[in-house]
Write a protein that holds these residues in place. Structure first.
Motif, PDB file in Angstrom:
ATOM      1  N   CYS A  86       0.765  -1.229  -0.068  1.00 34.35           N
ATOM      2  CA  CYS A  86       0.188   0.092  -0.126  1.00 34.35           C
ATOM      3  C   CYS A  86       0.774   1.382   0.128  1.00 34.35           C
ATOM      4  O   CYS A  86       1.772   1.383   0.703  1.00 34.35           O
ATOM      5  CB  CYS A  86      -0.973  -0.094   1.296  1.00 34.35           C
ATOM      6  N   HIS A  88      -0.008   4.008   1.149  1.00 35.75           N
ATOM      7  CA  HIS A  88      -0.277   4.790   2.552  1.00 35.75           C
ATOM      8  C   HIS A  88       1.110   4.537   3.319  1.00 35.75           C
ATOM      9  O   HIS A  88       2.192   4.946   3.696  1.00 35.75           O
ATOM     10  CB  HIS A  88      -1.354   4.377   3.047  1.00 35.75           C
ATOM     11  N   ARG A  89       1.029   3.347   4.179  1.00 35.54           N
ATOM     12  CA  ARG A  89       1.901   3.011   5.325  1.00 35.54           C
ATOM     13  C   ARG A  89       2.546   1.599   4.922  1.00 35.54           C
ATOM     14  O   ARG A  89       3.029   0.966   5.896  1.00 35.54           O
ATOM     15  CB  ARG A  89       1.367   3.272   6.736  1.00 35.54           C
ATOM     16  N   GLY A  90       2.141   1.047   3.839  1.00 30.58           N
ATOM     17  CA  GLY A  90       2.812   0.026   3.472  1.00 30.58           C
ATOM     18  C   GLY A  90       2.465  -1.470   3.728  1.00 30.58           C
ATOM     19  O   GLY A  90       2.846  -2.503   3.438  1.00 30.58           O
ATOM     20  N   SER A  91       0.956  -1.473   4.247  1.00 33.38           N
ATOM     21  CA  SER A  91       0.597  -2.790   4.427  1.00 33.38           C
ATOM     22  C   SER A  91       0.338  -3.729   2.952  1.00 33.38           C
ATOM     23  O   SER A  91       0.140  -2.975   2.112  1.00 33.38           O
ATOM     24  CB  SER A  91      -1.060  -2.487   4.984  1.00 33.38           C
ATOM     25  N   CYS A 106      -7.320  -1.516   0.818  1.00 31.51           N
ATOM     26  CA  CYS A 106      -6.177  -1.755   1.800  1.00 31.51           C
ATOM     27  C   CYS A 106      -6.853  -2.171   3.038  1.00 31.51           C
ATOM     28  O   CYS A 106      -7.636  -1.229   3.608  1.00 31.51           O
ATOM     29  CB  CYS A 106      -5.048  -0.776   2.058  1.00 31.51           C
ATOM     30  N   TYR A 108      -6.105  -1.951   6.135  1.00 33.32           N
ATOM     31  CA  TYR A 108      -5.188  -0.809   7.104  1.00 33.32           C
ATOM     32  C   TYR A 108      -6.427   0.143   7.504  1.00 33.32           C
ATOM     33  O   TYR A 108      -7.103   0.377   8.327  1.00 33.32           O
ATOM     34  CB  TYR A 108      -3.932  -0.693   6.976  1.00 33.32           C
ATOM     35  N   HIS A 109      -6.333   0.991   6.170  1.00 27.83           N
ATOM     36  CA  HIS A 109      -7.132   2.404   6.276  1.00 27.83           C
ATOM     37  C   HIS A 109      -7.929   2.496   5.237  1.00 27.83           C
ATOM     38  O   HIS A 109      -8.393   3.685   5.034  1.00 27.83           O
ATOM     39  CB  HIS A 109      -6.209   3.624   6.554  1.00 27.83           C
ATOM     40  N   GLN A 110      -8.246   1.461   4.483  1.00 22.98           N
ATOM     41  CA  GLN A 110      -9.013   1.436   3.335  1.00 22.98           C
ATOM     42  C   GLN A 110      -9.019   2.208   2.094  1.00 22.98           C
ATOM     43  O   GLN A 110      -9.786   2.797   1.611  1.00 22.98           O
ATOM     44  CB  GLN A 110     -10.553   1.599   3.983  1.00 22.98           C
ATOM     45  N   TRP A 111      -7.462   2.660   2.120  1.00 20.40           N
ATOM     46  CA  TRP A 111      -7.014   3.239   0.693  1.00 20.40           C
ATOM     47  C   TRP A 111      -7.758   2.201  -0.232  1.00 20.40           C
ATOM     48  O   TRP A 111      -7.402   1.022  -0.291  1.00 20.40           O
ATOM     49  CB  TRP A 111      -5.438   3.332   0.606  1.00 20.40           C
TER      50      TRP A 111
HETATM   51  S1  FES Z   1      -1.682   1.131   4.925  1.00 22.57           S
HETATM   52 FE1  FES Z   1      -2.951   0.964   3.478  1.00 22.57          FE
HETATM   53  S2  FES Z   1      -4.404   2.437   3.827  1.00 22.57           S
HETATM   54 FE2  FES Z   1      -3.101   2.524   5.594  1.00 22.57          FE
END
Ligand code: FES
Ligand SMILES: [Fe+2]
Length: 415
Positions: A86, A88-91, A106, A108-111
């Motif tokens: 991802c 955002h923060r790599g999930s 994603c 984690y934070h639904q990006w």
């Molecule tokens: S790590 Fe993917 S949305 Fe935050």
């Protein structure tokens, strides 16, 4: 694993041609990491087949060393590959081995990304946030008549196009796009991936170890080269191959041998080979295991088209089914061998084919090969292990594998 540092360049430079590799190539953590970076990170790696993602929105994930990868069929039916990371923060965006989705969300934070990797939605990011700067990172992917290869390098080896151009007419008649995966079996071998590959490149061990596989194989196929006392047998076999090739080629099935296993960066070899007895399939009775053939073949006795690639795959295409193998290193002494059996997508299990019959030969063979690889791994750990000589009659293709490997590493590591 704590090990004394090794001088890889020196090991490569003193490698004795015609001999197996020195022990650190099979068991050092440092060599493993170099292999992942230089071999699996810079060459075309076979990862799966079109029927892994049969419909738009279908995806599969695979881990190559430290790199999680996502393969997906987009809404225009194009198969794409991305880093499964991802922005955002790599999930990891997709966390399952396989699935189907409208968009990539994603956890984690639904990006949310579309199937082309474009970021569609990211909540609470402010007015200045530009989603177009946060697309999923693409990975090079080539679909070779239904076989999916990826390359993690920024600039993949260009000579792969030669493989694509050569192999497409060989593979296309087997219609991969019109197949389904009847079954997939993963095994983990407690051995280095190069031992798995070397073992695949010879049939010196077949007579002593593969009672099921050798039912359909001719002794002189699979890398056998003439020696003085077997000249007559080889001559007869070669005569038969010539005859069959002429017949198959007249039916539109390219059959001739092509071998550039150690002469190109994207090394490969292919040949359509006669099978023994009924000559139809690599099965226990050498007859087709699936009544519904892959295409409208007038006669199912078209032998087996074999295709081998550096660094990590081999495949057998018959009239009724395809068996395809990918090798993914997991550690210096741990390797995933993934086998898929493909049949016509309209074939019905229990009516047209039986899984046990379809998989009997290669299930048994894989398990025998696992034993051989694991025993070699154990031996290579001994201080008494020394590189031993390859047979000039039956291990020429093993030598081509190790030549290719040593040459690629030498060139990529430079001075
Ligand atoms: S790590 Fe993917 S949305 Fe935050
Ligand atoms: Fe084997």
């Amino acid at each position: 694993m704590s090990q004394a540092p090794i001088n890889l360049r020196e090991l490569l430079a003193r490698r004795k041609k015609g001999y197996s590799l020195e022990a650190p190539f099979y068991n050092s953590q440092e060599v493993f990491e170099t292999d992942m970076e230089q071999i699996f990170g810079k060459h075309w790696i076979y990862v799966g087949v079109e029927p892994d993602v049969p419909e738009a929105g279908d995806y599969m994930t695979i881990q190559i060393g430290k790199q999680p990868i996502l393969i997906i069929r987009d809404d225009d039916n194009q198969i794409r590959a991305f880093h499964n990371v991802c922005r955002h923060r790599g999930s990891r965006v997709c966390t399952h081995d396989k699935g189907s989705t409208g968009n990539l969300v994603c956890p984690y934070h639904q990006w949310t990304y579309n199937l082309e990797g474009k970021l569609l939605f990211a909540e609470h990011m402010g007015d200045d946030f530009d989603p177009s700067k946060h697309r999923l990172a693409p990975v090079h992917l080539k679909n070779v008549a239904g076989l999916l290869f990826i390359c993690l390098a920024e600039n993949p080896p260009e000579d792969f196009q030669h493989l694509v151009d050569t192999m497409t007419p060989y593979i296309a008649p087997h219609n991969i796009a019109n197949t389904k995966i009847a079954t997939q079996i993963d095994i983990i071998e407690e051995g280095n991936w190069k031992l798995t590959m070397e073992n695949n490149r010879e049939c010196y061990h077949c007579t002593g170890n593969h009672p099921e596989l050798t039912i359909s194989l001719y002794a002189y196929s699979y890398g056998f080269a003439p020696s003085e006392d077997t000249d007559e047998g080889v001559r007869q076999y070669e005569e038969m191959v010539k005859e069959r090739h002429a017949k198959w080629e007249s039916c539109g099935l390219p059959s001739a041998e092509v071998d550039c296993l150690d002469s190109t960066i994207s090394g490969f070899r292919t040949m359509r080979m006669p099978l023994d007895k009924e000559g139809q399939s690599q099965t226990m009775n050498t007859q087709v295991a699936c009544k519904k053939l892959l295409a409208d073949f007038a006669d199912p006795a078209i032998g087996g088209l074999s295709f081998w690639t550096q660094p990590n795959s081999w495949h057998h295409f018959m009239a009724d089914h395809i068996v395809t193998f990918s090798v993914i290193p997991l550690g210096p002494d741990k390797t995933l061998v993934r086998t898929k059996w493909l049949v016509n997508k309209d074939a019905v299990e229990g009516v047209d084919y039986d899984i046990e019959n379809l998989t009997a030969v290669w299930n048994a063979t894989n398990s025998q090969d696992r034993f051989l690889v694991e025993e070699s791994q154990k031996g290579s750990m001994s201080p008494e292990y020394l590189p031993g000589p390859y047979s000039p009659y039956t291990e020429t293709l093993v030598e081509k594998f190790s030549n290719w490997y040593v040459n690629r590493l030498t060139e990529l590591l430079g001075d």
